[in-house]
Design a protein around this motif. Sequence first.
Motif, PDB file in Angstrom:
ATOM      1  N   GLU B   3      45.653  50.489  42.119  1.00  0.00           N
ATOM      2  CA  GLU B   3      45.845  49.979  43.466  1.00  0.00           C
ATOM      3  C   GLU B   3      44.593  50.153  44.312  1.00  0.00           C
ATOM      4  O   GLU B   3      44.159  49.257  45.012  1.00  0.00           O
ATOM      5  CB  GLU B   3      47.020  50.717  44.108  1.00  0.00           C
ATOM      6  N   LEU B   6      41.916  47.763  43.531  1.00  0.00           N
ATOM      7  CA  LEU B   6      42.188  46.421  44.049  1.00  0.00           C
ATOM      8  C   LEU B   6      41.861  46.319  45.521  1.00  0.00           C
ATOM      9  O   LEU B   6      41.324  45.330  45.983  1.00  0.00           O
ATOM     10  CB  LEU B   6      43.660  46.078  43.818  1.00  0.00           C
ATOM     11  N   ILE B   7      42.174  47.373  46.245  1.00  0.00           N
ATOM     12  CA  ILE B   7      41.863  47.328  47.672  1.00  0.00           C
ATOM     13  C   ILE B   7      40.363  47.183  47.853  1.00  0.00           C
ATOM     14  O   ILE B   7      39.878  46.399  48.652  1.00  0.00           O
ATOM     15  CB  ILE B   7      42.380  48.603  48.393  1.00  0.00           C
ATOM     16  N   ALA B  10      39.206  43.728  47.417  1.00  0.00           N
ATOM     17  CA  ALA B  10      39.788  42.706  48.276  1.00  0.00           C
ATOM     18  C   ALA B  10      38.718  41.958  49.047  1.00  0.00           C
ATOM     19  O   ALA B  10      37.774  42.542  49.554  1.00  0.00           O
ATOM     20  CB  ALA B  10      40.757  43.352  49.254  1.00  0.00           C
ATOM     21  N   LYS B  11      38.875  40.670  49.085  1.00  0.00           N
ATOM     22  CA  LYS B  11      37.908  39.845  49.815  1.00  0.00           C
ATOM     23  C   LYS B  11      38.665  38.780  50.579  1.00  0.00           C
ATOM     24  O   LYS B  11      39.869  38.591  50.423  1.00  0.00           O
ATOM     25  CB  LYS B  11      36.972  39.137  48.828  1.00  0.00           C
ATOM     26  N   ARG B  13      40.662  36.103  52.498  1.00  0.00           N
ATOM     27  CA  ARG B  13      41.865  36.056  53.313  1.00  0.00           C
ATOM     28  C   ARG B  13      42.656  37.356  53.281  1.00  0.00           C
ATOM     29  O   ARG B  13      43.204  37.776  54.283  1.00  0.00           O
ATOM     30  CB  ARG B  13      42.754  34.911  52.843  1.00  0.00           C
ATOM     31  N   ALA B  14      42.716  37.925  52.098  1.00  0.00           N
ATOM     32  CA  ALA B  14      43.491  39.151  51.977  1.00  0.00           C
ATOM     33  C   ALA B  14      42.905  40.239  52.865  1.00  0.00           C
ATOM     34  O   ALA B  14      43.622  40.988  53.501  1.00  0.00           O
ATOM     35  CB  ALA B  14      43.523  39.616  50.537  1.00  0.00           C
ATOM     36  N   LEU B  17      43.926  39.671  56.276  1.00  0.00           N
ATOM     37  CA  LEU B  17      45.325  40.029  56.425  1.00  0.00           C
ATOM     38  C   LEU B  17      45.492  41.519  56.610  1.00  0.00           C
ATOM     39  O   LEU B  17      46.281  41.987  57.423  1.00  0.00           O
ATOM     40  CB  LEU B  17      46.029  39.581  55.152  1.00  0.00           C
ATOM     41  N   ARG B  18      44.716  42.263  55.836  1.00  0.00           N
ATOM     42  CA  ARG B  18      44.814  43.704  55.929  1.00  0.00           C
ATOM     43  C   ARG B  18      44.405  44.188  57.306  1.00  0.00           C
ATOM     44  O   ARG B  18      44.989  45.101  57.850  1.00  0.00           O
ATOM     45  CB  ARG B  18      43.978  44.357  54.834  1.00  0.00           C
TER      46      ARG B  18
END
Lengths: 580, 361
Positions: B3, B6-7, B10-11, B13-14, B17-18
């Motif tokens: 996890e 993955l954070i 993250a690139k 849009r995600a 969103l975060r």
Amino acid sequence: MNSFVRRIEETDVTETVIGSRPQADGGTAQAPMLFEAADFSVRTGQTPILERVTLSIRKGEVLGIVGESGAGKSTLGKCIARALPRQFTTAGRLDVFGEDIGQMPASRHRALMGDRIAFVPQEPTSALNPVRRIGSLFGEHLTRLGVPKAEQQARMVAALSEVMLPDPEAVLNRYAFQLSGGMNQRIMIAMAFASRPDLVISDEATTALDMITQERTIVTLNDMRARYGCGVLFITHDLRLAGHFCDRVAVLRNGVVVEEGPAAQVLEAPQHPYSQGLKAATPRLDGPPHPLAAPSPKLRIPAQPAPIMAARGLAVRYGDPKSAGGQVEIMRDVDLQVEVAEFVGLIGRSGSGKSTIARILAGLQQPTEGDILLDGRVLGNSASDWQDRIASAQMVFQDPSSALNPRRRVWDIVTQAMVARGERLKSDRRRRAAELLADVGLDERLLDAYPRQMSGGQRQRVNIARALCVMPRLLIADEIVSGLDVSVQAQVIYLLLELRQRHDIALLMVSHDLSVLRQLCDRVVVMDQGAIVEAGPTQQVLDAPQHEATRALIAAAPPDDLSKTWPRGTEWDSNDKTPE
Amino acid sequence: MAELGLIGGAKGRAGGLRRNGGARTLKRLARRFATSIVTLLAITLLVFVVLRTLPADPVAMLMPGNATEADMERVRALLGLDRSVLAQYAIWLGDALKGDFGRSIQHNTPVRVLIADALPVTLQIVTLSVGLGIFLGFSGGLLAFTWRGTPVEAGIEMGNGLAMAVPDFLWGIILILAVGVGLQWLPFIGLQSPSVTVPDITGFVLIDALLAGDPSAFLDVLRHLALPVFAIAMGLAPTVMRVFRSGLMEAYTEDYIASARLRGQSERQVLLRHGLKNAVIPTITLIGVQASMLFGGTLLIETIFGLPGIGAMMVTAIGGHDLPAIQALTFCYAVLVLATTIAVDVICLALDPRLRIKDQS
């Protein structure tokens, strides 16, 4: 772990038919057998769920299972997952990859799950853990399949691209509730195919999706199927969908495969009257509207009439025979039986003992003497006998307002019986509830309603739906229409007839309304002072009553002909009893 | 952890969103904090007004018995007690914000000093109790759940029912009588043995004993704390267990559990990776709800076990009509309870993404 690597290599080599659909004839005839059911039966107590089902799927083949609610469609998938509730028993063989599913050790079975056998669920959004990101769930699955951590991100992105999800990296970082149902279903498909499974089981995988998403999902499924050459067990209630997606289709009715063959043949030119009926009941998308007809009513006549439940020599007495007052006899020498798909009316004046019979048959009261037989076998007091009994006969209570728990929602009320036998999964219960509501002609939107938000007629339907949850073969109904308006009463009568047509259900109906019984019942039984005084075909008994009590009942009803004098001004007779 | 990786990866849009989720979370927390401040002010005002309507005259208690009426008036004016209640509250609040809670009438010492001595004792007990309570509750719940449908579950359930029927102070008394007086295994009066001295570094005796490098003193304090901590923990554990177990049962009716099984995960993996976190969330929420009860429990427990915490201090302050002390301690309790609920909120936000991120579908 190694099997994963092995099969990837395998598919790399054999991957020749991308985008093309393997033909059902010729091409797959020699393909290895993936799934085979031979005389496979599932029962809960005495109630059959699947009866001697014989089906098979070869590599690259899509087998559709179609049928109405309660036909047992999902049970096959559940058997493969070994997720049947405890009370269910199986017989016959159910093989995957040549091994009997029921016999293999749990570890062997678990090793197959999610690896060689993959599932695509009905409700993808609830099948993904809401507190974990898609990437975390997918990664966990890959870890189980033996993919090293370092390769997982790339594999997940590739897999999500394969199912045409835009921006896979972003998707991996989301939670399921942030995505649409269609996206989640494609994620489930991507995860299902990550292991290059040999057998994919899709249980109503597109039912919760809109038409456009459904089409895309089917395209995805078809594409993946063609790419990796797996077999698919496709469970659906949508005949058209089955016709388009499946190579072969099996029509299931009350647990029995009534017809099986190439999809086009079964759905375009069905042979069995039931499949013909299903076809006739399916609305068409083009051409003029055709009259929709439910499967032929003739089907309700079973091959050989057999009594479901019978009472033998029932007697009910209160009080101690040795005491001064002696015993009060409520009922004596009652013999009664109800056959498969038979509607029996029980009439008599208040206190004649008709409600007592209903309660004794339902198991709510013990007779002083006499036996209750289920399928010809005397029921004892054991827990398993009780399970058999409630799985076979269900009582519908008179007053729905007090019979329904006001604090529970409709879906919860109608599926309580599932919880009792260990089927707790919410989506299963909701799905069954939706089927039941459809069965009793209620809108699916009422699933989340509370009883008090509904009309009396709706509540009575919910009340009936609840009794239908376990697919009983006999409904015992005590005055269930007496409190309803005439129009609602007509709906309930029609509903009961429809249920018989669809599910071969039998009915024992206690009523004082002769016109309702005339409309509904094949046979009536007349009771007077705790004994059966007359019984026979409805028409015969009501038109030419033999016994004084029957004549009195008929004479007391207000006649249809308004010119006749009514009431006739009779006096109260001396043997009036207080109702029990 | 997959996890975390993955954070990091993250690139686009995600990521955006975060950040939105973060803003939402911050807003939620800020609102929570603001309402807590308002609640706090309301509580102090309420207590202030109620204490002023008591038939206890602080001036009469301060003055010697032979003081004249004129003397009394003079002192009253000096202390500002002749002004309106609201004006007095404003003065109190102004001082309180500066950390000045006035002088204790009983001890003639600044209340602040008294609380500074007593608060660590209470915090120590409460922290250990909550820890033990959660541990007992979670393990009991887990045990009952894994053995569901067996006599083990029935046994745990019965024990739980019994434990639930006994309030924490009664546990205290039972423990004193059984373990302290009867078996004489553990001490049950005070914070440490008279022979043991611990230097006052942080005020938390356990930590100070460790800092002073005195393991025997640490053990001695631990032995003294064992019974009161266990008593309070037993007030919390049965409820935690019940909610945790029903949380697990609830989670196990969800599709993601079935789905994990269909992916071939073992029951242990299903529990650890899918069941646990979803079941913990309602349990943590419950602990937040129980916070006020928990801190309230210290009043009796500290009195019973003779521990010099703010609970025992509150009891003596009430007995002695020590208005400044009561007022300050109420404030103290309110802050503790509100801080706990905020902390619980933060934990829930961390555990449950549905609270952080708005539903997009």
